[in-house]
Design a protein around this motif. Structure first.
Motif, PDB file in Angstrom:
ATOM      1  N   LYS A 188       0.843  -1.192   0.000  1.00 33.21           N
ATOM      2  CA  LYS A 188       0.000   0.000   0.000  1.00 33.21           C
ATOM      3  C   LYS A 188       0.879   1.244   0.000  1.00 33.21           C
ATOM      4  N   LYS A 189       0.561   2.176  -0.862  1.00 33.86           N
ATOM      5  CA  LYS A 189       1.320   3.412  -0.961  1.00 33.86           C
ATOM      6  C   LYS A 189       0.366   4.589  -1.026  1.00 33.86           C
ATOM      7  N   GLY A 190       0.793   5.713  -0.429  1.00 37.63           N
ATOM      8  CA  GLY A 190       0.036   6.943  -0.539  1.00 37.63           C
ATOM      9  C   GLY A 190      -1.097   7.044   0.461  1.00 37.63           C
ATOM     10  N   VAL A 191      -1.776   8.186   0.413  1.00 35.08           N
ATOM     11  CA  VAL A 191      -2.849   8.481   1.360  1.00 35.08           C
ATOM     12  C   VAL A 191      -4.049   7.588   1.119  1.00 35.08           C
ATOM     13  N   LEU A 192      -4.447   7.454  -0.137  1.00 34.81           N
ATOM     14  CA  LEU A 192      -5.687   6.748  -0.450  1.00 34.81           C
ATOM     15  C   LEU A 192      -5.590   5.259  -0.149  1.00 34.81           C
ATOM     16  N   GLN A 193      -4.517   4.626  -0.562  1.00 30.43           N
ATOM     17  CA  GLN A 193      -4.405   3.177  -0.382  1.00 30.43           C
ATOM     18  C   GLN A 193      -4.263   2.780   1.091  1.00 30.43           C
ATOM     19  N   ASN A 194      -3.798   3.695   1.948  1.00 30.79           N
ATOM     20  CA  ASN A 194      -3.631   3.386   3.369  1.00 30.79           C
ATOM     21  C   ASN A 194      -4.854   3.735   4.209  1.00 30.79           C
ATOM     22  N   ILE A 195      -5.892   4.246   3.583  1.00 32.76           N
ATOM     23  CA  ILE A 195      -7.116   4.522   4.340  1.00 32.76           C
ATOM     24  C   ILE A 195      -7.699   3.212   4.847  1.00 32.76           C
ATOM     25  N   ASN A 196      -8.007   3.162   6.143  1.00 32.37           N
ATOM     26  CA  ASN A 196      -8.583   1.963   6.745  1.00 32.37           C
ATOM     27  C   ASN A 196      -9.625   2.370   7.759  1.00 32.37           C
ATOM     28  N   LEU A 197     -10.519   1.472   8.001  1.00 28.63           N
ATOM     29  CA  LEU A 197     -11.561   1.721   8.997  1.00 28.63           C
ATOM     30  C   LEU A 197     -11.802   0.462   9.806  1.00 28.63           C
ATOM     31  N   GLN A 198     -12.344   0.661  11.000  1.00 31.97           N
ATOM     32  CA  GLN A 198     -12.678  -0.429  11.904  1.00 31.97           C
ATOM     33  C   GLN A 198     -14.064  -0.175  12.476  1.00 31.97           C
ATOM     34  N   TYR A 199     -14.567  -1.222  13.122  1.00 29.55           N
ATOM     35  CA  TYR A 199     -15.817  -1.065  13.858  1.00 29.55           C
ATOM     36  C   TYR A 199     -15.675  -1.798  15.181  1.00 29.55           C
ATOM     37  N   SER A 200     -16.113  -1.156  16.249  1.00 27.16           N
ATOM     38  CA  SER A 200     -16.098  -1.787  17.574  1.00 27.16           C
ATOM     39  C   SER A 200     -17.329  -1.362  18.334  1.00 27.16           C
ATOM     40  N   ALA A 201     -17.799  -2.229  19.188  1.00 29.53           N
ATOM     41  CA  ALA A 201     -18.959  -1.962  20.037  1.00 29.53           C
ATOM     42  C   ALA A 201     -18.641  -2.414  21.451  1.00 29.53           C
ATOM     43  N   ARG A 202     -19.097  -1.618  22.396  1.00 30.59           N
ATOM     44  CA  ARG A 202     -18.862  -1.929  23.803  1.00 30.59           C
ATOM     45  C   ARG A 202     -20.161  -1.706  24.566  1.00 30.59           C
ATOM     46  N   HIS A 239     -20.794   2.636  20.192  1.00 27.62           N
ATOM     47  CA  HIS A 239     -20.317   2.182  18.885  1.00 27.62           C
ATOM     48  C   HIS A 239     -19.244   3.144  18.400  1.00 27.62           C
ATOM     49  N   SER A 240     -18.172   2.607  17.876  1.00 30.16           N
ATOM     50  CA  SER A 240     -17.066   3.435  17.404  1.00 30.16           C
ATOM     51  C   SER A 240     -16.639   2.979  16.023  1.00 30.16           C
ATOM     52  N   VAL A 241     -16.410   3.971  15.147  1.00 26.91           N
ATOM     53  CA  VAL A 241     -15.891   3.705  13.800  1.00 26.91           C
ATOM     54  C   VAL A 241     -14.722   4.644  13.571  1.00 26.91           C
ATOM     55  N   PRO A 242     -13.491   4.202  13.791  1.00 30.08           N
ATOM     56  CA  PRO A 242     -12.324   5.040  13.497  1.00 30.08           C
ATOM     57  C   PRO A 242     -11.875   4.856  12.040  1.00 30.08           C
ATOM     58  N   ILE A 243     -11.584   5.967  11.399  1.00 25.60           N
ATOM     59  CA  ILE A 243     -11.057   5.963  10.036  1.00 25.60           C
ATOM     60  C   ILE A 243      -9.705   6.658  10.074  1.00 25.60           C
ATOM     61  N   SER A 244      -8.692   6.002   9.535  1.00 29.15           N
ATOM     62  CA  SER A 244      -7.342   6.561   9.610  1.00 29.15           C
ATOM     63  C   SER A 244      -6.554   6.240   8.363  1.00 29.15           C
ATOM     64  N   THR A 245      -5.468   6.971   8.196  1.00 28.41           N
ATOM     65  CA  THR A 245      -4.528   6.730   7.115  1.00 28.41           C
ATOM     66  C   THR A 245      -3.158   7.219   7.554  1.00 28.41           C
ATOM     67  N   ASN A 246      -2.121   6.805   6.856  1.00 32.65           N
ATOM     68  CA  ASN A 246      -0.767   7.256   7.145  1.00 32.65           C
ATOM     69  C   ASN A 246       0.044   7.260   5.851  1.00 32.65           C
ATOM     70  N   PHE A 247       1.005   8.142   5.814  1.00 30.76           N
ATOM     71  CA  PHE A 247       1.823   8.285   4.613  1.00 30.76           C
ATOM     72  C   PHE A 247       3.093   9.038   4.975  1.00 30.76           C
ATOM     73  N   LYS A 248       4.016   9.075   4.059  1.00 28.46           N
ATOM     74  CA  LYS A 248       5.305   9.747   4.256  1.00 28.46           C
ATOM     75  C   LYS A 248       5.328  11.041   3.449  1.00 28.46           C
ATOM     76  N   VAL A 249       5.971  12.059   4.030  1.00 32.78           N
ATOM     77  CA  VAL A 249       6.208  13.297   3.318  1.00 32.78           C
ATOM     78  C   VAL A 249       7.677  13.666   3.473  1.00 32.78           C
ATOM     79  N   PHE A 250       8.241  14.207   2.408  1.00 29.40           N
ATOM     80  CA  PHE A 250       9.651  14.604   2.400  1.00 29.40           C
ATOM     81  C   PHE A 250      10.564  13.460   2.842  1.00 29.40           C
TER      82      PHE A 250
END
Length: 928
Positions: A469-483, A510-521
């Motif tokens: 996976k490379k870049g911002v778009l391809q590293n976008i991920n989401l999860q779902y959790s319930a407590r 209920h929680s839905v976190p959406i995150s991504t990571n990437f490198k700059v410079f």
């Protein structure tokens, strides 16, 4: 020429170089066939010219010492082993069986000689006879096949020492006597000076009669568990005894001898159970006296060996003033699946006498359960339990505890959980947990019955089908959790009563976190996260002004309600490496290089304000002032109210690590040694853009390192506030440096040092002489420490912590003058200056150590000193003496309100662990 001997050779009974022979003794019976064979083969022998003779019986039979083969007399005689009772059935036509039902195998190192005239076979030097399940090894063995007897004895050398003592084995029973007479027909035997081991106990007897495979009768025997068979520390003298191997020893008049000195400790008859497996039986109590409750019997009861998978132990205590206690415990295990134990303890305590002012009556209880599952039994499912709950005053009031220092524990906690993973794509994880936390000082109890958690693993919707996976778009991920939780807050007095459930709070998040990571410079890592939460609750409130009572009232409402929140955060960080090289051409300095690693990070977080979930009302108070009050109907819900104030903050953090390369002291090693100068040094602060004042958060500093070959751990922390205080010691919106002070104001600080060393430290080994595994488990389950700085859990009388016999090291006769010792230190100091109090809030040193002053004498102590209050903390002194087969322990708490002592002496072996003496002095009662 001795023709009969040559006939024996020709028949295969013995050949010139034969050292092992098989003879079916039926062929040795003197009958007419042997005579005919002798005459028939005379001519044949002469024709063959066979001339090598066997040694004559007169020459081959060496003189036998009197001590080698005993001649039995009186009622227990060899004749008694062979005599036959008259058969009452006359004219029995059943043919008689052969006197041997199997083949006798025998061998010897020196020689084997057959004397047909005496009808005996002589075996000399390392002789061995095998017959069915019977085996005899001895220096000399004589087989008398006319009487069906086997004699075995020892050899006497030229110096008068006896060697090659007989070893008689039949089935699983092994006997090592001086000599033995065995009847191969009825399998009875007379054994002289026998020595045998039975289930960890040793039995020596002057004369033993083997009646059958399962019964032995002894005369003048000794029973001991001492490893020194020649000079036992103690033994029970048995005038007459009956032994059933693997089951029991029943004796008549018996008394104990200590180093061959008779003692008055004896019984007219006794029963010693012998078993290699757990069996049910009585647990004998220990006797004692208590100043407040009179005489007592403690730790007596019954053990139930229900099966190989679980057991049950029921123990009780009784005091003459009416107090009593009950303990029920069970251990269970299924190999490769799970194991655990459960214990219930109840004590009904009475102090003083009825009618006196200090008369008091109370009851306390404690429930503990531990369950662990084998990790390989079911990788996708796991169940575990660690329960410690009961009366808040249990550890303070209980009078029969393993760990006296438990009264220092302020909390009891429990957790029972079950988790399940489903191997799907994405993976689904479910768990169900019940928790319990109890403050023993405030008697406040918090429970979750239960907590449900469900989650779905990360999903990358834009990841490529192949490759990384490379870049911002391809590293976008989401999860779902319930407590989901059902939370209960109650007190000790309402525990397990219906009132404790009335104020229960329930909710689902209920929680839905959406995150991504990437490198700059290239060198900077960037991450961005957005969280969406939805909260369901069944507990809300409504506030209103009561005109009649002139006060604000809060009404609890039950019903479904929900709210939704979200937030955003991002961070950027990198790693900076700095290397300082001190090596120069032609030089090899001790410090060759220092490496400094820095990890700076900047984060930004936005938390919106959710004003729509807040209500307000106006009222005129008693003073005639119009007041407007704002509240959220979710403020008493299980997850609290949504955020009311908008927050836009930027956080700053810096993590440091400093290491050095030093020249190794070992000249044979070419690589330098790495050591840590600072393991971690962290700085954290934040700036809130949305606040009108006091935008900067205090700077928090924390760090730690290890020195002295990782024997000493150092941890420290401090809080630095950039803002000043007014004359009332309240924080103001003005920097401390602008108010005439320093850049930062130190509001709090702490320092913790721990050091562990022993005599093994200077030998390069790492030996821990703190709590052993069972003691540590006992302390942790009670809410205590994993070390022995508050003392060691000890149970001298009932051996609840010493069921497993530990291997003992045999000390050298020339004992090393360097006495084994260990020492553990922990120092803690805390500083407080939030309101200019400028004081040391706590300053204490705790220490614990053990020293072995002789091969079998050890002394230990656990204590501490409070430098602020100028006094010693809880102190425990320990003395232990290893008496070979016995052990002696003395534990003493010399001062404080828990002053007490405990003395114990008893036999180590589990076979005789009920033979003990236990005396103790309980802590004095605190009148309240």
């Amino acid at each position: 020429m001795d023709y009969p001997k040559k006939i024996c050779v020709l028949l295969g009974f013995q050949k010139p170089s034969h050292t092992f022979a098989k003879i079916h003794l039926k062929a040795l019976r003197t009958n007419i066939l042997n005579i005919l064979l002798t005459l028939s083969f005379t001519v044949l022998i002469n024709t063959l010219g066979y001339s090598q003779d066997l040694p004559s019986s007169d020459k081959s039979i060496k003189p036998i010492e009197r001590d080698s083969v005993f001649v039995a007399t009186d009622s227990l005689s060899a004749k008694g082993l062979t005599e036959k009772k008259n058969d009452t059935i006359v004219g029995d036509t059943i043919p008689k069986k052969d006197f041997l039902e199997g083949i006798v195998k025998y061998k010897a190192k020196e020689y084997v000689s057959i004397n047909r005239r005496e009808q005996k076979i002589y075996l000399y030097d390392e002789a061995e006879v095998n017959y069915q399940d019977m085996n005899i090894k001895s220096g000399i063995i004589i087989i008398d096949y006319s009487k069906n007897l086997v004699y075995a004895g020892r050899l006497k050398d030229t110096l008068g020492n006896y060697t090659q003592l007989p070893v008689f084995t039949q089935g699983a029973n092994v006997v090592e006597p001086d000599s033995i007479i065995f009847n191969t027909d009825n399998k009875k035997a007379l054994i002289f000076n026998s020595r045998t081991e039975q289930s960890g106990g040793y039995i020596d007897a002057e004369l033993t009669k083997k009646e059958n495979d399962s019964v032995y009768f002894l005369k003048e025997g000794k029973f001991t568990t001492s490893e020194d068979r020649e000079d036992p520390e103690f033994y029970f003298r048995m005038r007459k005894a009956k032994v059933v191997p693997g089951k029991k020893v029943v004796v008549g008049l018996t008394n104990m001898y200590i180093y061959n000195v008779p003692t008055p400790i004896g019984l007219p008859f006794a029963y010693f159970p012998l078993t290699n497996k757990q069996t049910s039986g009585i647990i004998f109590p220990s006797y004692g006296q208590d100043n407040n409750r009179g005489f007592n019997l403690q730790n007596g009861g019954y053990y139930f060996a229900i099966s190989d998978y679980f057991d049950l132990e029921v123990l009780g205590d009784y005091y003459t003033n009416g107090s009593y206690g009950l303990r029920i415990g069970s251990q269970y295990a299924l190999r490769y699946r799970f194991r655990g134990n459960i214990n219930f303890r109840y004590e009904n305590l009475i102090s003083s006498e009825r009618g006196f002012d200090d008369y008091a009556k109370s009851s306390v209880y404690n429930i503990r359960w531990s369950h662990t599952q084998d990790a390989k039994s079911n990788p996708s499912s796991r169940f575990s339990a660690s329960v410690n709950l009961g009366s808040s005053r249990y550890y303070q009031e209980s009078i029969n505890q393993i760990n006296q220092s438990n009264f220092l524990n302020n909390t009891m906690s429990s957790s029972v959980s079950y988790s399940k993973s489903f191997d799907t794509e994405p993976q689904v994880n479910l768990s169900l947990t019940a928790t319990h936390t109890q403050n023993t000082q405030t008697e406040q109890i918090n429970m979750t019955l239960p907590t449900f958690q469900g989650s779905v693993s990360r999903i990358f919707p834009f990841e490529p089908s192949v490759g990384t996976k490379k870049g911002v778009l391809q590293n976008i991920n989401l999860q779902y959790s319930a407590r989901a939780e059902n939370r209960i807050q109650t007190t000790d007095s309402l525990f397990f009563k219906k009132e404790m459930f009335e104020d229960a709070k329930m909710g689902v998040k209920h929680s839905v976190p959406i995150s991504t990571n990437f490198k700059v410079f290239k060198f900077f890592s960037v991450s961005a996260t957005t969280n969406f939460d939805e909260t369901w609750t069944f507990n809300t409130v409504r506030k209103f002004y009561d005109v009649i009572n002139e006060r604000v009232e809060t009404e609890d409402l039950n019903g479904f309600a929900s709210f939704r929140t979200y937030n955003f955060g991002t961070s950027i960080g990198t790693t900076v490496y700095g290397m300082f090289d001190f090596k120069k051409p032609g030089k090899n300095p001790k410090i060759q290089a220092i490496r400094h690693v820095m990890r700076p990070s900047i984060s930004y977080n936005i938390n919106p304000a959710f004003d729509q979930y807040y209500d307000s009302f106006e009222y005129i108070d008693a003073d005639g002032t119009m007041t407007k009050e704002q509240y959220s109907r979710f403020e008493r819900s299980i997850y609290g109210s949504p955020n009311k104030n908008f927050s836009s903050s930027m956080g700053f953090s810096l993590a440091n690590n400093i290491e050095a390369k030093v020249r190794s002291k070992d000249s044979t090693k070419s690589e330098p040694k790495k050591i840590k100068i600072i393991d971690n040094l962290n700085f954290q602060t934040a700036y809130d853009f949305a606040r009108d004042s006091l935008n900067w958060s205090p700077v928090r500093v924390s760090g730690g390192t290890q020195i002295l070959n990782s024997k000493m751990s150092i941890n420290f922390g401090m809080v630095l506030d950039p803002y000043a205080l007014d004359n009332n010691n309240r924080q103001i919106n003005k920097f401390n440096i602008e108010n005439g002070g320093s850049l930062f104001r130190l509001t709090s600080a702490n320092l913790n040092l721990s050091y562990s060393l022993s005599n093994e430290t200077f030998k390069g080994s790492d030996k821990n002489d703190g709590l052993d595994r069972k003691q540590e488990q006992e302390s942790l389950m009670s809410g205590g420490r994993s070390d022995d700085l508050f003392g060691k859990p000890q149970d001298f009388a009932d051996q609840r912590l010493h069921d497993e016999e530990l291997e003992e090291e045999t000390p050298s006769e020339l004992y090393n003058y360097k006495m084994p010792w260990s020492l553990r230190l922990q120092y803690a100091i805390n500083y407080a200056n939030a309101s200019r109090q400028n004081e040391i809030s706590s300053n204490s040193l705790m220490f614990s150590g053990d020293i072995e002053i002789s091969p079998r004498w050890s002394v230990g102590a656990s204590s501490g000193y409070d430098f602020k209050n100028h006094g010693f903390t809880y102190t425990q002194l320990r003395f232990e003496r290893d008496l070979l087969s016995w052990r002696m322990n003395f534990s003493w708490i010399p001062f404080s309100t828990r002053t007490s002592w405990n003395f114990f002496i008893g036999i180590k072996s589990n076979l005789l662990k009920d033979l003990k003496y236990d005396q103790r002095r309980r802590p004095d009662q605190n009148l309240r």
